[in-house]
Design a protein around this motif. Structure first.
Motif, PDB file in Angstrom:
ATOM      1  N   PRO A 239      45.553  48.173  42.248  1.00 13.98           N
ATOM      2  CA  PRO A 239      45.583  47.459  40.963  1.00 13.98           C
ATOM      3  C   PRO A 239      46.821  47.827  40.151  1.00 13.98           C
ATOM      4  CG  PRO A 239      43.451  48.526  41.331  1.00 13.98           C
ATOM      5  CD  PRO A 239      44.383  49.055  42.374  1.00 13.98           C
ATOM      6  N   ILE A 240      47.199  46.914  39.262  1.00 17.24           N
ATOM      7  CA  ILE A 240      48.247  47.228  38.291  1.00 17.24           C
ATOM      8  C   ILE A 240      47.670  47.341  36.887  1.00 17.24           C
ATOM      9  CG2 ILE A 240      50.047  46.151  39.687  1.00 17.24           C
ATOM     10  CD1 ILE A 240      50.065  43.833  37.598  1.00 17.24           C
ATOM     11  N   LEU A 241      46.416  46.993  36.726  1.00 17.68           N
ATOM     12  CA  LEU A 241      45.751  47.118  35.427  1.00 17.68           C
ATOM     13  C   LEU A 241      44.321  47.588  35.668  1.00 17.68           C
ATOM     14  CD1 LEU A 241      45.922  44.592  32.475  1.00 17.68           C
ATOM     15  CD2 LEU A 241      43.762  45.657  33.112  1.00 17.68           C
ATOM     16  N   SER A 242      43.900  48.595  34.925  1.00 16.20           N
ATOM     17  CA  SER A 242      42.535  49.105  35.073  1.00 16.20           C
ATOM     18  C   SER A 242      41.991  49.475  33.706  1.00 16.20           C
ATOM     19  CB  SER A 242      42.505  50.310  36.017  1.00 16.20           C
ATOM     20  OG  SER A 242      43.420  51.304  35.588  1.00 16.20           O
ATOM     21  N   VAL A 243      40.678  49.281  33.549  1.00 15.59           N
ATOM     22  CA  VAL A 243      40.020  49.537  32.272  1.00 15.59           C
ATOM     23  C   VAL A 243      38.731  50.292  32.529  1.00 15.59           C
ATOM     24  CG1 VAL A 243      39.224  48.547  30.093  1.00 15.59           C
ATOM     25  CG2 VAL A 243      40.927  47.314  31.459  1.00 15.59           C
ATOM     26  N   GLY A 244      38.544  51.401  31.815  1.00 16.17           N
ATOM     27  CA  GLY A 244      37.324  52.194  31.935  1.00 16.17           C
ATOM     28  C   GLY A 244      36.954  52.806  30.601  1.00 16.17           C
ATOM     29  N   ASN A 245      35.969  53.712  30.623  1.00 18.66           N
ATOM     30  CA  ASN A 245      35.558  54.340  29.366  1.00 18.66           C
ATOM     31  C   ASN A 245      35.044  55.764  29.536  1.00 18.66           C
ATOM     32  OD1 ASN A 245      32.896  53.427  30.500  1.00 18.66           O
ATOM     33  ND2 ASN A 245      32.150  54.189  28.539  1.00 18.66           N
ATOM     34  N   SER A 246      35.046  56.299  30.761  1.00 15.70           N
ATOM     35  CA  SER A 246      34.411  57.597  30.965  1.00 15.70           C
ATOM     36  C   SER A 246      35.208  58.452  31.942  1.00 15.70           C
ATOM     37  CB  SER A 246      32.990  57.414  31.493  1.00 15.70           C
ATOM     38  OG  SER A 246      33.013  56.976  32.841  1.00 15.70           O
ATOM     39  N   ASN A 247      34.781  59.705  32.057  1.00 13.50           N
ATOM     40  CA  ASN A 247      35.424  60.624  33.005  1.00 13.50           C
ATOM     41  C   ASN A 247      35.350  60.098  34.432  1.00 13.50           C
ATOM     42  OD1 ASN A 247      35.806  62.333  30.804  1.00 13.50           O
ATOM     43  ND2 ASN A 247      33.978  63.548  31.240  1.00 13.50           N
ATOM     44  N   GLY A 248      34.275  59.407  34.757  1.00 12.28           N
ATOM     45  CA  GLY A 248      34.112  58.870  36.107  1.00 12.28           C
ATOM     46  C   GLY A 248      35.116  57.788  36.458  1.00 12.28           C
ATOM     47  N   ASP A 249      35.806  57.257  35.435  1.00 13.09           N
ATOM     48  CA  ASP A 249      36.810  56.216  35.673  1.00 13.09           C
ATOM     49  C   ASP A 249      38.217  56.778  35.875  1.00 13.09           C
ATOM     50  OD1 ASP A 249      34.984  54.059  35.362  1.00 13.09           O
ATOM     51  OD2 ASP A 249      35.083  54.319  33.188  1.00 13.09           O
ATOM     52  N   LEU A 250      38.394  58.077  35.669  1.00 14.05           N
ATOM     53  CA  LEU A 250      39.735  58.664  35.752  1.00 14.05           C
ATOM     54  C   LEU A 250      40.432  58.391  37.084  1.00 14.05           C
ATOM     55  CD1 LEU A 250      39.703  62.101  33.894  1.00 14.05           C
ATOM     56  CD2 LEU A 250      41.351  60.239  33.616  1.00 14.05           C
ATOM     57  N   PRO A 251      39.793  58.606  38.238  1.00 13.95           N
ATOM     58  CA  PRO A 251      40.487  58.323  39.498  1.00 13.95           C
ATOM     59  C   PRO A 251      40.901  56.870  39.646  1.00 13.95           C
ATOM     60  CG  PRO A 251      38.624  59.780  39.886  1.00 13.95           C
ATOM     61  CD  PRO A 251      38.486  59.285  38.482  1.00 13.95           C
ATOM     62  N   MET A 252      40.058  55.943  39.174  1.00 17.16           N
ATOM     63  CA  MET A 252      40.408  54.522  39.233  1.00 17.16           C
ATOM     64  C   MET A 252      41.626  54.233  38.369  1.00 17.16           C
ATOM     65  SD  MET A 252      38.115  51.207  38.057  1.00 17.16           S
ATOM     66  CE  MET A 252      38.217  51.587  36.296  1.00 17.16           C
ATOM     67  N   LEU A 253      41.665  54.802  37.169  1.00 12.08           N
ATOM     68  CA  LEU A 253      42.800  54.593  36.285  1.00 12.08           C
ATOM     69  C   LEU A 253      44.073  55.196  36.870  1.00 12.08           C
ATOM     70  CD1 LEU A 253      40.908  55.438  32.983  1.00 12.08           C
ATOM     71  CD2 LEU A 253      41.753  53.184  33.606  1.00 12.08           C
ATOM     72  N   ALA A 254      43.946  56.410  37.418  1.00  6.11           N
ATOM     73  CA  ALA A 254      45.112  57.074  38.000  1.00  6.11           C
ATOM     74  C   ALA A 254      45.642  56.316  39.215  1.00  6.11           C
ATOM     75  CB  ALA A 254      44.753  58.503  38.395  1.00  6.11           C
ATOM     76  N   PHE A 255      44.766  55.642  39.949  1.00 10.87           N
ATOM     77  CA  PHE A 255      45.140  54.924  41.166  1.00 10.87           C
ATOM     78  C   PHE A 255      45.942  53.660  40.862  1.00 10.87           C
ATOM     79  CE2 PHE A 255      43.819  51.945  44.686  1.00 10.87           C
ATOM     80  CZ  PHE A 255      44.535  52.569  45.694  1.00 10.87           C
ATOM     81  N   SER A 256      45.858  53.169  39.639  1.00 10.89           N
ATOM     82  CA  SER A 256      46.552  51.931  39.285  1.00 10.89           C
ATOM     83  C   SER A 256      48.053  52.163  39.214  1.00 10.89           C
ATOM     84  CB  SER A 256      46.047  51.412  37.939  1.00 10.89           C
ATOM     85  OG  SER A 256      44.657  51.152  37.989  1.00 10.89           O
ATOM     86  N   GLY A 257      48.808  51.286  39.838  1.00  6.80           N
ATOM     87  CA  GLY A 257      50.251  51.337  39.753  1.00  6.80           C
ATOM     88  C   GLY A 257      50.879  52.350  40.690  1.00  6.80           C
TER      89      GLY A 257
END
Length: 313
Positions: A239-257
């Motif tokens: 992904p180039i854009l990711s949206v989350g709200n919790s600690n469990g979303d950190l790896p998904m956010l870091a994986f973007s881009g």
């Protein structure tokens, strides 16, 4: 690039950060990204719809727990059936907060009970139960149906991204098959673009019919480091854009881009006690990381002029 974000987004730096990013990746230049690679991923609980005082799926599930415990005194004294029988929302909600802080003891009890609750149910039967739940159930404190607990600004963001050539996926720790029956109604996202946790499945063939049935075992839990794994296995694109709200979303956010490709990471901050809820429990690490990395933090209080979408039927 077409029109900007909708009216549920207040003017300011947050709105500008989103619109500026979309403008850069859709305009020929150093940050241009071909439409096929404009992949956006969104968490669901607390990102696209309300997750307090407990995730919506948990309410659906504890109603099943309560049914199971109604005539079983042993279950009435065993967690999480005990909490469901007594309607103890505090214990149930705290289990998820503990998980995001690294303590999975109560979550394991919940996940084990979930597998028992839906063992041997067909996928069609489960789908019908979910649809019935959203037709009838209301949020326990907000005074609105669950079908009206989706966030209007996020739905506007989904449509804005689609209008600019993005393909959108939901990547949630919630049950894939709980979200699929309603993702179209609430978000306009088809079932094949919903990634989430899943119970195991088995195939049964009869003389006149064939069925897929849920097993009393988890196939995978799509949270934390599992999110990037599931995203890649399902999409085959980063992904180039990711949206989350919790600690469990950190790896998904870091994986973007990637270092040579632009990326936008967005974190939803629940800070509006008057219109929704005000909490950071379970998001402490994510917020610290977002501020340290200069990711975009959305204040529900300051960046959203309205919170909820109308109830859908």
């Amino acid at each position: 690039m077409g029109a900007g974000l909708g009216g549920s987004w207040a003017d300011g730096s947050t709105r500008s950060a989103i619109e500026d990013f979309v403008g850069r990746v859709t305009t020929r230049g150093p940050d241009f990204v071909e439409p096929a690679d404009r992949v956006a991923v969104f968490d669901n609980d607390g990102t696209l719809w309300c997750e307090k005082p407990m995730p919506i799926q948990l309410d659906f599930t504890i109603r099943r727990f309560a049914e199971m415990a109604a005539g079983d005194s042993d279950l009435q004294q065993t967690q999480p059936w005990k909490a469901a029988h007594e309607h103890d929302l505090q214990w149930l909600g705290a289990a998820m907060v503990k998980h995001y802080r690294g303590d999975d003891g109560d979550l394991k009890l919940l996940m084990g009970a979930v597998t028992e609750a839906f063992d041997s149910i067909t996928v069609e039967n489960y789908d019908a139960r979910v649809r019935s739940f959203f037709d009838d159930a209301d949020h326990p404190t907000l005074g609105r149906p669950y079908s009206g607990c989706g966030y209007a600004p996020m739905v506007e963001l989904l449509r804005y991204l689609e209008a600019n050539g993005f393909t959108i996926y939901i990547a949630s720790g919630g049950d894939r098959d709980f979200m699929r029956p309603v993702a179209g109604r609430l978000y306009g996202i088809p079932p094949e673009r919903v990634i989430g946790s899943a119970l195991g499945l088995s195939y049964r063939e009869g003389a006149d019919t064939s069925d897929l049935l849920y097993k009393a075992a988890m196939d995978f839990f799509d949270d934390g480091p599992e999110k990037p794994v599931r995203i890649w296995s399902r999409i085959g694109r980063r992904p180039i854009l990711s949206v989350g709200n919790s600690n469990g979303d950190l790896p998904m956010l870091a994986f973007s881009g990637l270092p040579d490709r632009p990326a936008l990471r967005v974190l939803i901050l629940h800070d509006d006690a008057d219109r929704e809820f005000d909490y950071v429990a379970g998001a402490e690490q994510a917020l610290e990381h977002a501020r340290g990395k200069n990711w975009t933090v959305v204040s529900m209080k300051n960046d959203w002029t309205s919170i909820f979408s109308p109830a859908v039927t």
